[in-house]
Design a protein around this motif. Structure first.
Motif, mmCIF file in Angstrom:
data_model
loop_
_atom_site.group_PDB
_atom_site.id
_atom_site.type_symbol
_atom_site.label_atom_id
_atom_site.label_comp_id
_atom_site.label_asym_id
_atom_site.label_seq_id
_atom_site.Cartn_x
_atom_site.Cartn_y
_atom_site.Cartn_z
ATOM 1 N N ASP A 9 0.821 -1.208 0.000
ATOM 2 C CA ASP A 9 0.000 0.000 0.000
ATOM 3 C C ASP A 9 0.859 1.265 0.000
ATOM 4 O O ASP A 9 0.488 2.279 -0.596
ATOM 5 C CB ASP A 9 -0.924 0.009 1.219
ATOM 6 C CG ASP A 9 -2.303 -0.539 0.910
ATOM 7 O OD1 ASP A 9 -2.434 -1.186 -0.151
ATOM 8 O OD2 ASP A 9 -3.233 -0.336 1.695
ATOM 9 N N GLY A 17 -2.303 6.253 -5.355
ATOM 10 C CA GLY A 17 -3.430 5.495 -4.828
ATOM 11 C C GLY A 17 -4.408 5.058 -5.882
ATOM 12 O O GLY A 17 -4.697 3.875 -6.051
ATOM 13 N N LYS A 18 -4.929 6.011 -6.626
ATOM 14 C CA LYS A 18 -5.911 5.710 -7.676
ATOM 15 C C LYS A 18 -5.621 6.552 -8.924
ATOM 16 O O LYS A 18 -6.484 7.250 -9.438
ATOM 17 C CB LYS A 18 -7.343 5.942 -7.183
ATOM 18 C CG LYS A 18 -7.622 7.347 -6.664
ATOM 19 C CD LYS A 18 -9.070 7.479 -6.222
ATOM 20 C CE LYS A 18 -9.389 8.878 -5.705
ATOM 21 N NZ LYS A 18 -9.296 9.899 -6.757
ATOM 22 N N GLN A 22 -3.739 2.801 -12.485
ATOM 23 C CA GLN A 22 -4.640 1.877 -11.801
ATOM 24 C C GLN A 22 -6.004 1.844 -12.463
ATOM 25 O O GLN A 22 -6.604 0.770 -12.623
ATOM 26 C CB GLN A 22 -4.790 2.268 -10.326
ATOM 27 C CG GLN A 22 -3.547 2.004 -9.485
ATOM 28 C CD GLN A 22 -2.653 3.222 -9.364
ATOM 29 O OE1 GLN A 22 -2.467 3.972 -10.332
ATOM 30 N NE2 GLN A 22 -2.091 3.451 -8.187
ATOM 31 N N HIS A 23 -6.519 3.018 -12.861
ATOM 32 C CA HIS A 23 -7.817 3.070 -13.523
ATOM 33 C C HIS A 23 -7.807 2.249 -14.823
ATOM 34 O O HIS A 23 -8.731 1.475 -15.094
ATOM 35 C CB HIS A 23 -8.205 4.513 -13.846
ATOM 36 C CG HIS A 23 -8.482 5.352 -12.642
ATOM 37 N ND1 HIS A 23 -8.997 4.844 -11.474
ATOM 38 C CD2 HIS A 23 -8.314 6.699 -12.426
ATOM 39 C CE1 HIS A 23 -9.139 5.814 -10.589
ATOM 40 N NE2 HIS A 23 -8.729 6.947 -11.150
ATOM 41 N N TYR A 212 -5.967 -1.148 -6.319
ATOM 42 C CA TYR A 212 -5.867 0.085 -5.557
ATOM 43 C C TYR A 212 -5.309 -0.145 -4.160
ATOM 44 O O TYR A 212 -5.289 -1.273 -3.652
ATOM 45 C CB TYR A 212 -7.237 0.752 -5.430
ATOM 46 C CG TYR A 212 -7.838 1.221 -6.727
ATOM 47 C CD1 TYR A 212 -7.195 2.169 -7.513
ATOM 48 C CD2 TYR A 212 -9.057 0.722 -7.170
ATOM 49 C CE1 TYR A 212 -7.753 2.615 -8.697
ATOM 50 C CE2 TYR A 212 -9.623 1.164 -8.354
ATOM 51 C CZ TYR A 212 -8.961 2.105 -9.115
ATOM 52 O OH TYR A 212 -9.519 2.542 -10.293
ATOM 53 N N SER A 213 -4.883 0.947 -3.529
ATOM 54 C CA SER A 213 -4.520 0.877 -2.120
ATOM 55 C C SER A 213 -5.801 0.800 -1.291
ATOM 56 O O SER A 213 -6.909 0.989 -1.791
ATOM 57 C CB SER A 213 -3.678 2.088 -1.715
ATOM 58 O OG SER A 213 -4.359 3.294 -2.009
ATOM 59 N N TYR A 216 -9.075 3.144 -1.275
ATOM 60 C CA TYR A 216 -9.777 3.365 -2.541
ATOM 61 C C TYR A 216 -10.459 2.101 -3.071
ATOM 62 O O TYR A 216 -10.934 2.078 -4.199
ATOM 63 C CB TYR A 216 -8.799 3.888 -3.601
ATOM 64 C CG TYR A 216 -8.174 5.216 -3.242
ATOM 65 C CD1 TYR A 216 -8.951 6.354 -3.094
ATOM 66 C CD2 TYR A 216 -6.806 5.320 -3.027
ATOM 67 C CE1 TYR A 216 -8.383 7.569 -2.752
ATOM 68 C CE2 TYR A 216 -6.230 6.533 -2.691
ATOM 69 C CZ TYR A 216 -7.021 7.645 -2.550
ATOM 70 O OH TYR A 216 -6.449 8.850 -2.208
ATOM 71 N N ARG A 217 -10.506 1.057 -2.259
ATOM 72 C CA ARG A 217 -11.052 -0.204 -2.759
ATOM 73 C C ARG A 217 -12.540 -0.125 -3.073
ATOM 74 O O ARG A 217 -13.049 -0.897 -3.877
ATOM 75 C CB ARG A 217 -10.777 -1.340 -1.762
ATOM 76 C CG ARG A 217 -9.333 -1.797 -1.754
ATOM 77 C CD ARG A 217 -9.210 -3.245 -1.303
ATOM 78 N NE ARG A 217 -9.647 -3.442 0.056
ATOM 79 C CZ ARG A 217 -8.856 -3.428 1.117
ATOM 80 N NH1 ARG A 217 -7.563 -3.201 0.961
ATOM 81 N NH2 ARG A 217 -9.333 -3.642 2.325
ATOM 82 N N TYR A 219 -13.973 2.005 -4.769
ATOM 83 C CA TYR A 219 -14.135 2.397 -6.164
ATOM 84 C C TYR A 219 -14.166 1.177 -7.073
ATOM 85 O O TYR A 219 -14.757 1.199 -8.148
ATOM 86 C CB TYR A 219 -13.004 3.338 -6.589
ATOM 87 C CG TYR A 219 -13.087 4.716 -5.955
ATOM 88 C CD1 TYR A 219 -13.875 5.703 -6.518
ATOM 89 C CD2 TYR A 219 -12.396 5.010 -4.785
ATOM 90 C CE1 TYR A 219 -13.959 6.966 -5.938
ATOM 91 C CE2 TYR A 219 -12.478 6.262 -4.201
ATOM 92 C CZ TYR A 219 -13.262 7.234 -4.783
ATOM 93 O OH TYR A 219 -13.354 8.481 -4.195
#
Length: 564
Positions: A9, A17-18, A22-23, A212-213, A216-217, A219
């Motif tokens: 993380d 983070g996001k 990641q997206h 994600y970290s 932000y899960r 999402y």
């Protein structure tokens, strides 16, 4: 010492983070759900019931009854759905009318083309009617087999290769299904489809939870719900505009979305958490550098944080040769062996075993409730395309409610709320349906059925979201697979609720309501995972039962006390 989820993380938080990387990675994996969803629900369209009746004798010949003399003037014939009903005057006494029933000895006549559905193609009606639902039951059985077997490969060889190999198998079996020349071949292919479809779904779910970290899960759940909803809804135009074509053409059309695999193979990376947990630091570092560039983050800062994470396990860099890590001075040191686990390792540990058994029950109840609501509700009658569209739309409100609740009230309360809504919705809809058949009552049944579907969909989504947070990385897919097997058991039991309702009208509501109530009670014994890192090891699972720090540092967007 093994790298912990908190350490991973830290790297993800430094990456933003996001961020964009990641997206994109999440979306690349999520889009393959179109292929799995289309094959999972294809039977709604290619196996739809076609209105039918018994065929008349060929070439205008008369019907014959053994031992009975018939003429065109002394009998009438009614061709029903499953019987030919004959009324005739006895030759001995013309004033006595006699009725005689024959099966559809001359075959079936359908209102649509013969190959419009597998039901009409293989005459799966009347005494063979149960065979029309069997392929879907076999697919669910296949899902149970796949959920039990395939997670091993995802945890051992990686999320991406398992997903892609399953994807290729889905394409091959899907195309092969379109060219099935017998019912037996079709049914076997549906069983195989269920097996490989689970390879896609489980690797997809696990990968998504690892992108994600921690903070932000949620999402992931929203994006998953939106993609799933769009996937389900987008099947409607496929089915509607191809309704005049053969079921084979429709099946090939459903397979066309699988061409997306080319994009996934080229652009999708392996899960960073899996790479780190399995000691593949060179590939992990490569992906981290790529992510830093995409997210417009200083690569050197990210690499430093990555090296700090690895140094907690060993003072080595990420490169290895001949089973040894290359130290900064050029010396070598044996690579620490990464532990591999099996389902048996879960059941050997008391807390993890308790979590797993409860999760099995929750998954079975969620599946049983969903299919039970579907089969016992009489509110959704009429056009199958409109009915399917309305059901698909219910994915969106359940996802929105989940997003609003999951971090505010926690995972456990969110699960309990959805199970309660599902159970209450089913019980009320069933009571109204049994006590009244008025138009107003039918509207109320529809409303509460939709409420129940929202609860069932939310319960499924919450189970998918919560379950991976319970298991350590090298057992995450195995644990998720075992719970998916439990869901398939519930899915296979659900259709029998309709048979039970014919004998005990209040039976299904009592069973489903009781199961959902028990589920809300059992949730109390599960750990709260809100704000906690995904466990990397067995030892990390124990940390789930400890309270999380209250102070959140906005600079690193992590639980700072946890990192000290």
């Amino acid at each position: 010492m093994t790298v912990k989820g908190a350490d991973v993380d830290m790297v993800l938080n430094v990456l933003g983070g996001k961020g964009l990387y990641q997206h994109v990675q999440l979306l690349l994996m999520q889009l393959c759900s179109f292929s799995s969803d289309f094959q999972l629900l294809a039977m709604i369209f290619i196996g739809r019931i076609i209105p039918h009746k018994c065929s008349a004798p060929p070439n205008g010949t008369d019907i014959t009854i053994p031992g009975v003399e018939l003429s065109s003037s002394n009998y009438t014939v009614e061709y029903g759905q499953c019987n030919i009903n004959i009324k005739y005057n006895s030759t001995a006494n013309t004033s006595i009318n006699t009725e005689h029933s024959l099966p559809c000895i001359y075959g079936m006549t359908y209102t649509d083309r013969k190959d419009a559905s597998i039901v009409s193609q293989f005459d799966l009606v009347c005494e063979r009617g149960a065979l029309g639902d069997l392929p879907q039951t076999l697919l669910i059985l296949g899902q149970a087999i796949g959920a039990l077997v395939l997670p091993f490969f995802s945890d051992r060889y990686g999320r991406k290769p398992t997903n892609i190999i399953s994807y290729v198998c889905v394409i091959g079996i899907g195309v092969g299904t379109a060219f099935s020349n017998s019912y037996i071949t079709f049914a076997i292919l549906r069983l195989l489809m269920g097996i490989v479809q689970q390879g896609m779904v489980l690797s997809l779910t696990t990968f998504s939870m690892e992108v994600y970290s921690t903070q932000y899960r949620r999402y992931v759940a929203v994006i998953t719900t939106v993609v799933a909803g769009v996937s389900f809804v987008s099947m409607t135009p496929f089915g509607y505009f191809l309704r005049m074509e053969s079921w084979r053409t429709q099946q090939l059309a459903f397979c066309s979305v699988s061409l997306y695999i080319v994009i996934e193979v080229i652009f999708l990376d392996e899960s960073l958490r899996w790479l780190v947990a399995n000691g593949k630091y060179d590939k992990a570092l490569k992906n981290v550098k790529k992510a830093a560039k995409w997210n417009k983050v200083d690569v050197n800062v990210v690499v430093d944080k990555f090296n700090e994470m690895i140094e907690k396990q060993t003072p080595a860099t990420s490169e290895a040769k001949d089973g040894h890590l290359l130290l900064n001075e050029g010396e070598t040191k044996p690579v620490e062996k990464i532990e591999k686990y099996s389902l048996l390792d879960i059941l050997k540990r008391r807390k993890l075993a308790l979590n797993t058994v409860i999760l099995w029950y929750l998954w079975c109840t969620a599946s049983l409730s969903y299919f039970g609501l579907y089969f016992t509700s009489s509110s959704l009658v009429g056009d199958i395309y409109l009915n399917y569209f309305l059901n698909a739309l219910m994915e969106f409100p359940s996802g929105i409610i989940f997003f609003l609740l999951v971090d505010r009230v926690g995972r456990k309360k969110t699960l309990a709320i959805f199970f309660a809504v599902c159970g209450i919705g089913m019980i009320i809809a069933t009571i109204i349906k049994v006590t009244s058949d008025s138009y107003a009552a039918s509207i109320c049944v529809t409303i509460f059925s939709m409420v129940g579907k929202i609860g069932a969909g939310g319960a499924f989504g919450a189970c998918f979201f919560y379950t991976p947070e319970i298991f350590p990385t090298n057992l995450r897919n195995v644990g998720l697979g075992s719970t998916s097997v439990a869901a398939r058991v519930g899915g296979m039991l659900g259709p029998f609720s309709r048979l039970l309702a014919q004998h005990i009208s209040w039976g299904p509501a009592a069973i489903f309501g009781g199961c959902c109530l028990l589920a809300t009670i059992l949730i109390i014994f599960l750990p709260e995972t809100t704000g906690k890192e995904l466990p990397q090891t067995m030892a990390d699972v124990k940390l789930l039962y400890k309270k999380i720090p209250e102070r959140l540092d906005s600079r690193n967007q992590g639980w700072t006390d946890k990192y000290k």
